[in-house]
Design an enzyme around this catalytic site. Structure first.
Site, PDB file in Angstrom:
ATOM      1  N   ASP A 295      -3.021 -26.522   8.715  1.00 16.87           N
ATOM      2  CA  ASP A 295      -2.292 -25.884   7.610  1.00 16.87           C
ATOM      3  C   ASP A 295      -1.029 -26.673   7.274  1.00 16.87           C
ATOM      4  O   ASP A 295      -0.590 -26.704   6.117  1.00 16.87           O
ATOM      5  CB  ASP A 295      -1.869 -24.458   7.977  1.00 16.87           C
ATOM      6  CG  ASP A 295      -3.039 -23.509   8.162  1.00 16.87           C
ATOM      7  OD1 ASP A 295      -4.139 -23.820   7.666  1.00 16.87           O
ATOM      8  OD2 ASP A 295      -2.844 -22.460   8.806  1.00 16.87           O
ATOM      9  N   ASP A 310       3.583 -21.707   1.301  1.00 17.80           N
ATOM     10  CA  ASP A 310       2.820 -22.816   0.736  1.00 17.80           C
ATOM     11  C   ASP A 310       3.295 -24.136   1.365  1.00 17.80           C
ATOM     12  O   ASP A 310       4.459 -24.514   1.200  1.00 17.80           O
ATOM     13  CB  ASP A 310       3.035 -22.848  -0.775  1.00 17.80           C
ATOM     14  CG  ASP A 310       2.269 -23.967  -1.461  1.00 17.80           C
ATOM     15  OD1 ASP A 310       1.479 -24.661  -0.776  1.00 17.80           O
ATOM     16  OD2 ASP A 310       2.457 -24.148  -2.674  1.00 17.80           O
TER      17      ASP A 310
END
Length: 327
Positions: A295, A310
């Site tokens: 991620d 994000d």
């Protein structure tokens, strides 16, 4: 010996996309240059930004029209916001010093291309120590080093793999004979050397301790729970990481890989591969994002928890942080 370039600086292979005119070009020896026609200056740093991938990493697999970047969507976003961005191609599996010498050649390419005296280096995972190598041997080239889940004190996962002869043999076959050759072939640079053993040793806790003893820095405190210096030898240091493991059921690869950390450490104070404390260097921006190891670079294809920040925005904000620091 410094890793020698295999090809001369060559013509850009440009693919313009959308109205902002994103361009991605191969500049030299695998060096990817991403630019954009944009008047936005939010991420416009004084010095160019050079990204370095981690273990089993790459710049781009595929083509501009269809492919996947290691730092997925991150460089184009920075370019749209004014940054001059590059992604370096180093061996997917090698020692920190071998990868560091490969990166040094590409840093010198960036300096020649841009006419700037320094670069901002950002490294993920093994890319963290790899970029720190440049700061150690050529500090005059480096404005800042940023580690994202950097294996500065190693990953116990590597130690556990090396300690198990059966798993180590399987890992060696898969890495040396299959995955690494496929990655370098797909990137068009099959000549890059690869060694699973050298890679695992480099990111192991024992190997990392040896590297840190050889190339010491005040940016790393003796106790990883204490703060290291933000600036050492004129180089600014930053870091961040996550402490999540499986974050999206659709991302099967990610969910499998990021169980290795809890198994090795017997806890979840890690991002699935690297312990939180190991990643600390310089100014720790944050060390508990709801991100796992993939991620953190927005892989795979941006799949992550809907409740996580994000990753692309984090890099954009960091570029602005570097800009405001005059870097």
């Amino acid at each position: 010996m410094r890793y020698k370039k295999k090809r001369l600086l060559r013509s850009a292979l440009v693919a313009a996309t959308a109205f902002i005119g994103i361009s991605s070009a191969q500049a030299a020896a695998g060096l990817q240059h991403v630019t954009a026609n944009s008047s936005v200056t939010y991420a416009k740093t004084k010095y160019p930004i050079v990204f370095t991938h981690g273990m089993f990493g790459f710049t781009r697999i595929g083509f501009d029209s269809f492919g996947m970047d290691y730092f997925y969507q991150i460089l184009p976003d920075l370019a749209r916001n004014g940054a001059n961005t590059f992604a370096a191609q180093v061996s997917p599996l090698e020692s920190t010093e071998v990868r560091g010498e490969q990166l040094l050649v590409q840093v010198e390419d960036v300096l020649a291309i841009t006419g700037q005296p320094k670069v901002n280096l950002i490294g993920h995972s093994h890319g963290g120590p790899t970029t720190r190598y440049i700061a150690a041997v050529k500090p005059q080239y480096v404005a800042s080093v940023t580690g994202v889940a950097g294996t500065y004190r190693g990953s116990l996962v590597a130690d556990k793999i090396q300690a198990n002869k059966g798993i180590n043999s399987i890992f060696g076959i898969l890495g040396d004979k299959l995955l690494a050759p496929i990655i370098t072939w797909a990137e068009g640079n099959s000549s890059l050397p690869n060694s699973v053993d050298a890679s695992l040793t480099a990111i192991s806790e024992k190997g990392s301790a040896a590297f840190n003893a050889k190339f010491p820095t005040t940016a790393m405190a003796n106790d990883c729970n204490k703060a290291g210096a933000k600036v050492d030898n004129g180089v600014y240091y930053y870091s961040w990481t996550g402490t999540a493991q499986a974050t999206n059921v659709l991302d099967v690869l990610d969910s499998i890989i990021t169980q290795l950390g809890p198994l090795a450490y017997a806890n979840k104070d890690n991002d699935g591969l690297v312990g939180r404390c190991s990643t600390h260097i310089g100014q720790v921006i944050r060390d508990d994002y709801n991100h796992n190891h993939l991620d953190e670079v927005n892989m795979v294809f941006g799949l992550r928890s809907i409740f996580s920040p994000d990753p692309v925005a984090l890099y954009r904000q960091h570029a602005n942080r570097l800009k405001l620091q005059g870097l």
